[in-house]
Design an enzyme around this catalytic site. Structure first.
Site, mmCIF file in Angstrom:
data_model
loop_
_atom_site.group_PDB
_atom_site.id
_atom_site.type_symbol
_atom_site.label_atom_id
_atom_site.label_comp_id
_atom_site.label_asym_id
_atom_site.label_seq_id
_atom_site.Cartn_x
_atom_site.Cartn_y
_atom_site.Cartn_z
ATOM 1 N N CYS A 12 -25.174 6.247 -13.765
ATOM 2 C CA CYS A 12 -25.608 6.434 -12.375
ATOM 3 C C CYS A 12 -24.576 7.174 -11.531
ATOM 4 O O CYS A 12 -24.808 7.448 -10.357
ATOM 5 C CB CYS A 12 -25.962 5.088 -11.747
ATOM 6 S SG CYS A 12 -27.362 4.307 -12.583
ATOM 7 N N HIS B 50 -32.785 5.996 -5.236
ATOM 8 C CA HIS B 50 -31.768 6.221 -6.264
ATOM 9 C C HIS B 50 -32.283 7.074 -7.420
ATOM 10 O O HIS B 50 -32.514 6.588 -8.515
ATOM 11 C CB HIS B 50 -31.271 4.853 -6.774
ATOM 12 C CG HIS B 50 -30.199 4.936 -7.810
ATOM 13 N ND1 HIS B 50 -29.287 5.968 -7.894
ATOM 14 C CD2 HIS B 50 -29.884 4.098 -8.835
ATOM 15 C CE1 HIS B 50 -28.469 5.746 -8.915
ATOM 16 N NE2 HIS B 50 -28.813 4.628 -9.509
#
Lengths: 394, 471
Positions: free
Chosen positions: A86, A339
């Site tokens: 991420c 996200h």
């Protein structure tokens, strides 16, 4: 270990960021074209052919540098695709910064993209290499939910106080996202909504989790001495650190799930380069990786914003609210901005860039001078971590 | 063939669950004292139960020449399931591994073990259609035996044995079918009673005995079992166990024999009669060392420790109730080369112990995760964690599990003596798992994807009854 500033200082002179949401009608290609286009619009005298080299970060929405070269029709340009969980977007930025700082290129672009909503699943799903099948099939919230009981146990925080702390993080970030036209969820929410949401993992409900969305972001970087040729308001990279953990937290005993040691180390590197000695008071605002609500709590301590064991009180006291002493995730964060993995690190930079230039409108942090962007991937005990300090003075 | 064929060591394994009520939409309390059935958890099969039974064997002088797995519910067709059990036990490659299939395979395995110097697991998972008359009369269990090793079997000496083969269509199913089809049991009972009497009579005659201390009858046909027990003068202990577990298929003669040996005294005689597809009769004399021939828990202790299971969960576990799960991809299938390379970790839970600092790295790595010093490549120190207690450091509940449960607990646990495990919790409600809980590794089937069963270790709560080291 050496921890030098780069041979040349680096500045961001332009950025672009698509809205993060369910882009049913846009592909990863479309999102990259949109983000890069917005970025270039800010520099009327610069054409894409003026950019010497490119980086594109994506966790799973494309393979190779052609992920960017094809949609943008880049001819004869070096493009590097990077992946770092991420923290992929930050990794694209970091390598682009090194490239321009080395003197090899004069102008580079870092981009990040993720197209998550073409899958029929709500959460994140990654494809891993063939294995022996012995790993727990963790959901991301399950891995991060280990933080909450560990924190409570270590510092004697009761269930009600912990729940209120996590709820405060969610409510705050949604309130911030409500002020942001690019955010996935532009709606303030009540504590009751957070606390009554369906349970996902351990104590975490849906409303403790970040939004899953599509999006892309882009940045143009030059050496600091060249920055004012392109803009009156460049933003300078003051320091950055990156750590890929050895995974010892899951492979041996000792780690207690109250911290991300990788973040602590990366932050120390970034602060040292930036000359930050008192982050709790020197930093004007921070964009941090609030993938799940307990992550943001622990990060307040790992980044030196709160004392160990006191972060929950600072959260409840509003220290990290938009009108608090150190606003955190003023754009809504992963929680309400969304996200899209490969884009997130650059989205954090985008908010720092916007705030430090004084262009954040309703959510502008007064007198913003130094900002932290902190991005991580993996799970507690085994993660990768990026921390950068950005400033509006060289 | 040994001078004195017999059994050197034995162990029984009962899964942690019992089903007492199979009524759909029940609005009244179940009849008390009715039959119950032992239920393997959703992550158990004949392979995992065989491993759990064999793990508890007191290993006398070796495992013998062969590992036999007797079952009617092998998790694979064509592929030998005993090979998986062999790997999990870490047996010498010189020990062969073979599956025996069919209802009569349990008695056959026992017969081979007593004479040939072998170890055997008799393990079965039994299902019927929901609501079948014998739904609570079929159950899941495993039993393990080592025998034929020498001159003085510790548990029991085989005095005589007789077989009586009869072809009869009693219980059968086609490949791929889940449940047995059953012929009218009044007809098959007659055939099996006749076969059973013939075998028992011959075995007793060969043993020179007119009577025995213990009669143990196992039959796929409950009517035949009852008749034979009466005819042979049994005391009903076998029927009592069966009423709690159900008929456990290929495991059943082993399970009932184990329950008998748990209480039998040295020198006593035992007639074991398995009446299915004909009959097999065994006469044993209980050995002087019977008490040390068992190191695992008794059958009755395991029965007492079983948890009640609701019918809905039971149906879901067996795939008889298709419940909507989360929108989540199936857990990935394991691949053959990494399973083979990492067999020590996957099947025996072996971590690497650092020669320099002594810490244990899990899964094993070439370079110690604690001190960074490479292990010697020619003889890396491996340490098996499967028989050690692990203490929960942190726990979460996955509410989006792809397993046939509403939620499962996942723990991080530190192993006594070093090493850390990330593992699914087994045999415990997710909400009951807490930091500080002591847990014991148990071999389970994590999931099945792309027709590959993925076996690995979970952690179940350590209990005084199930984990005591000596009888």
């Amino acid at each position: 270990m050496a921890n030098h500033r780069m041979a040349h200082d680096v500045a961001i002179v332009a950025m672009g960021c698509t809205p993060f949401r369910d882009h049913w009608n846009s592909s990863a290609d479309d999102l990259l074209v949109d983000a890069v286009g917005e970025c270039l619009e800010q520099l009327p005298d610069v054409a894409i052919t003026d950019v010497d080299a490119f980086w594109v970060g994506t966790q799973g929405s494309g393979m190779s540098g052609q992920t960017l070269a094809r949609p943008l029709r880049l001819v004869g340009k070096p493009v590097t695709r990077v992946e770092n969980y991420c923290a992929t977007g930050s990794e694209a930025f970091r390598n682009a910064a090194f490239a321009v700082a080395s003197g090899a290129y004069d102008m580079v672009m870092a981009t990040g993209v993720e197209k998550l909503k073409d899958s029929s699943q709500s959460g994140l799903s990654a494809v891993y290499p063939p294995s022996d099948g012995t790993d727990v099939d963790w959901t991301a919230p399950a891995g991060f939910s280990l933080l909450a009981p560990a924190y409570q146990g270590a510092y004697g925080v009761g269930d009600r106080d912990m729940r209120s702390t996590l709820t405060h993080v969610a409510v705050k970030n949604h309130a911030n996202g409500a002020l942001n036209k690019r955010a996935q969820f532009q709606k303030a929410i009540s504590a009751e909504v957070v606390e009554s949401s369906p349970k996902i993992a351990g104590p975490l409900g849906v409303m403790d989790c970040s939004g899953v969305s599509d999006g892309a972001a882009a940045a143009i970087l030059v050496r600091a001495e060249d920055a004012y040729k392109y803009t009156d308001k460049p933003i300078f990279l003051k320091g950055m650190g990156f750590v890929a953990g050895a995974g010892e937290g899951l492979a041996s005993d000792g780690y207690d799930f109250t911290t991300f040691p990788e973040v602590v180390t990366a932050a120390a590197q970034a602060y040292e380069q930036a000359g930050v000695t008192d982050p709790a008071n020197q930093i004007s605002l921070a964009e941090v990786h609030d993938c799940f609500t307990p992550t943001e709590l622990v990060l307040m301590e790992d980044l030196g914003f709160s004392e160990r064991g006191k972060g929950w009180r600072d959260v409840l006291d509003g220290r990290y609210d938009l009108d608090g002493a150190l606003p955190v995730n003023s754009d809504g964060g992963l929680k309400s901005f969304g996200h899209p993995i490969g884009a997130t690190g650059l989205r954090m930079m985008f908010e720092c860039f916007t705030q430090l230039r004084g262009e954040a409108g309703d959510r502008q942090v007064a007198d913003a001078r130094l900002a932290v962007a902190q991005n991580l991937g993996g799970q507690p005990g085994s993660c990768v971590a990026f921390v950068a300090v950005l400033g509006n003075e060289r | 063939m040994p001078d004195q064929p017999g059994i050197d060591a034995y162990a029984a394994y009962l899964p942690a669950y019992v089903l007492a009520d199979n009524r759909l939409d029940a609005t009244t309390a179940p009849r008390s004292g009715g039959p119950t059935r032992s239920v393997a958890a959703y992550d158990e099969d004949s392979v995992t139960m065989a491993v759990e039974a064999l793990r508890h064997l007191a290993e006398p002088t070796g495992w013998g020449r062969q590992l036999l797995l007797a079952t009617t519910s092998a998790p694979y067709d064509a592929k030998t399931s005993a090979g998986i059990v062999h790997e999990a036990l870490g047996l010498d490659p010189g020990v062969s591994a073979v599956d025996l299939r069919g209802h009569r395979s349990g008695a056959a395995a026992l017969d081979l073990v007593t004479r040939a110097g072998a170890c055997a697991a008799l393990a079965d998972v039994r299902t019927t259609r929901p609501g079948a008359p014998d739904e609570l009369a079929q159950g899941d269990a495993a039993a393990a035996f080592i025998g034929g090793s020498g001159t003085s079997p510790r548990a029991a000496t085989l005095v005589a044995r007789a077989a009586h083969t009869t072809e009869v269509l009693e219980r059968w199913r086609l490949p791929g079918e889940q449940h047995d089809r059953v012929w009218d049991e009044r007809f098959t009972a007659e055939v099996l009673v006749e076969a059973g009497k013939a075998a028992a009579t011959r075995a007793l005659a060969d043993a020179g005995l007119s009577g025995v201390h213990h009669v143990v009858v196992s039959s796929s046909n409950a009517r035949a079992a009852a008749t034979l027990r009466r005819a042979l003068g049994g005391d009903g202990q076998d029927a009592m166990i069966e009423r709690a577990t159900g008929f456990t298929g290929a495991a059943h003669p082993g399970l009932l024999l184990a329950a008998c040996l748990d209480l039998a005294e040295p020198g006593q005689t035992v007639l074991l009669l398995s009446a299915t597809e004909g009959a097999d009769a065994f006469v044993f004399r209980v050995g002087d060392d019977i008490r040390t021939a068992r190191t695992g828990p008794t059958v009755r202790d395991q029965l007492a420790a079983q948890q009640q299971l609701g019918y809905g969960r039971f149906l879901r576990w067996r795939g008889l109730l298709d419940v909507q799960g989360p929108a989540r991809p199936a857990a990935p299938a394991p691949a053959a080369p990494p399973m083979n390379r990492r067999a020590g970790w996957k099947f025996r839970l072996e971590g690497s112990r650092c020669d320099a600092c002594g810490s244990v790295t899990t899964p094993p790595r070439r370079i110690c995760v604690s001190c960074g010093i490479p292990t010697s490549t020619d003889s890396p120190s491996k340490v098996s964690l499967r028989d050690r207690v692990a203490t929960v450091v942190s726990v979460t509940t996955d509410h989006l599990t792809t397993m046939p449960e509403a939620s499962v607990a996942i723990v991080i646990a530190d192993v006594e003596g070093g090493g850390r495990l990330s593992a699914y919790a087994a045999d415990v409600p997710a909400e009951d798992v807490a930091v500080g809980m002591e847990m014991t590794p148990t071999f389970r089937r994590l999931w099945t994807t792309d027709a590959i069963h993925n076996y690995f270790w979970k952690l179940r709560p350590t209990t005084a009854v199930l984990d005591k080291d000596t009888p």
